[in-house]
Enzyme design. Structure first.
Site, PDB file in Angstrom:
ATOM      1  CB  CYS A  83      -0.929   0.109   0.853  1.00 60.20           C
ATOM      2  SG  CYS A  83      -2.273   1.216   1.312  1.00 60.20           S
TER       3      CYS A  83
ATOM      4  CB  CYS B 238      -4.676   3.299   7.972  1.00 59.25           C
ATOM      5  SG  CYS B 238      -4.895   4.353   5.703  1.00 59.25           S
TER       6      CYS B 238
ATOM      7  CB  CYS C 128      -3.736  -0.512   8.799  1.00 61.21           C
ATOM      8  SG  CYS C 128      -3.819  -1.416   6.829  1.00 61.21           S
TER       9      CYS C 128
END
Length: 362
Positions: free
Chosen positions: A84, A88, A91
């Protein structure tokens, strides 16, 4: 001569003794087998011994006495990559590997799922548009709709890498595009880990909304409610964007993913209580497209395939993989998925998910 009699009788006595001993062992073996059945010692994955004279069961029998058929993978979430471009903090499917299946192997697995009863496939990550700049994903989307004729094909993405050309090439084959957006305050997005230089996550979300309308793809929003956005009022923004669904998740801890020694994220500081989550839902109760998912509803109600096409069992608070469906088939692998079909239906997992049936005003 008298001494020869016992010797002559010895073979007969030994034979008789052996017969009695064999009979005893046979009886004990049968008794032991029944005890193992009664005490539940047998491996549930193996076939139970059949008692002569009784019909062989074709289905497993549950504790309540009802017969349970094998799980049908009606809706499957395929996380074909863990990579990714965002970071985040909460996550729960992190970049533990960089592996992606060869395209033809992925197609073979999708065909196996279709043959096992799959109606909806959702592609996710990681960020699914990272691989070959979205071409890998596009080819899978087209394969699922054109060759497998699945009723629903959807994607979950952070949206940062999607270009209009992708819609031109593959939009016809996609039913739903879900974009992750946790806040309409750009500073909060940066705190969460969705910030990416000069790009504005919220402005990009609005652009993607227009493209979905232009290319006739149903638009959906996913939000993870956490410590940094739990007090936010998103009513006006969601109503203006008018998604077909607004999926609202409670921040979830998964050992080995976003909590624990081997985790790549530390999500503890993002966690909110059940009460705080309910307050957020109450604040947005007038949003008709809101679909709430607490930790209790979410944890075991998804069929998740990882990058190796293994079902991930989350019942123990972590992601324990089955063997790959490419090696053992769907029916065998899904036994270890921990899937709660009743909760799947209770949380609204089965809905109108084909854009042909949504009858949207494009």
């Amino acid at each position: 001569m008298g001494m020869l009699a016992p010797t002559a009788l010895a073979p007969g006595l030994l034979s008789l003794f052996q017969q009695q001993l064999d009979s005893l062992w046979s009886g004990l073996a049968i008794l032991f087998c029944w005890l193992r059945i009664l005490l539940g010692w047998l491996d549930p994955g193996k076939e139970q011994p059949q008692v002569r004279g009784e019909p062989k069961e074709t289905q497993e029998t549950q504790e309540d006495g009802n017969s349970a058929e094998a799980t049908t993978p009606v809706s499957v979430n395929y996380h074909f990559t863990r990579q990714c471009n965002y970071k985040c903090g909460f996550c729960f499917h992190t970049a533990k590997t960089s592996f992606v299946l060869p395209l033809e192997e992925a197609k073979r697995g999708l065909l196996l799922l279709k043959e096992a009863g799959m109606e909806k496939i959702n592609f996710s990550g990681g960020e699914p548009f990272l691989q070959d700049r979205g071409e890998y994903l596009g080819k899978l989307v087209r394969f699922c709709k054109e060759e497998l004729t699945l009723p629903s094909v959807s994607i979950v993405s952070n949206g940062s890498l999607i270009r209009e050309k992708w819609f031109k090439d593959y939009g016809d084959y996609l039913d739903i595009l879900a974009i992750s957006c946790d806040s309409f305050d750009e500073q909060v997005n940066v705190l969460i880990g969705r910030g990416q230089g000069k790009k504005n996550h919220v402005e990009n979300l609005q652009k993607l909304r227009r493209w979905c309308r232009d290319y006739k793809v149903a638009f959906k929003i996913n939000s993870v409610i956490n410590r940094f956005n739990v007090d936010e009022d998103m009513n006006d923004h969601i109503k203006a964007l008018s998604p077909v669904r607004w999926k609202v998740f409670q921040c979830l801890l998964i050992e080995g993913e976003n909590s624990g020694e081997d985790a790549l994220r530390e999500a503890e500081r993002f966690v909110i209580s059940d009460e705080e989550f309910e307050v957020f839902l109450e604040r947005h109760k007038e949003v008709s497209c809101l679909v709430p998912e607490s930790n209790q509803k979410m944890k075991d109600s998804y069929l998740i395939l990882d990058e190796y096409m293994r079902f991930l069992n989350c019942t123990g608070g972590r992601k324990d993989p089955s063997r790959s469906i490419l090696d053992v088939g769907v029916e065998e692998a899904i036994k270890f998925s921990g899937f709660d079909e009743k909760m799947f239906l209770k949380r609204g997992g089965k809905y109108v998910w084909s854009k042909a049936d949504l009858k949207l005003d494009w």
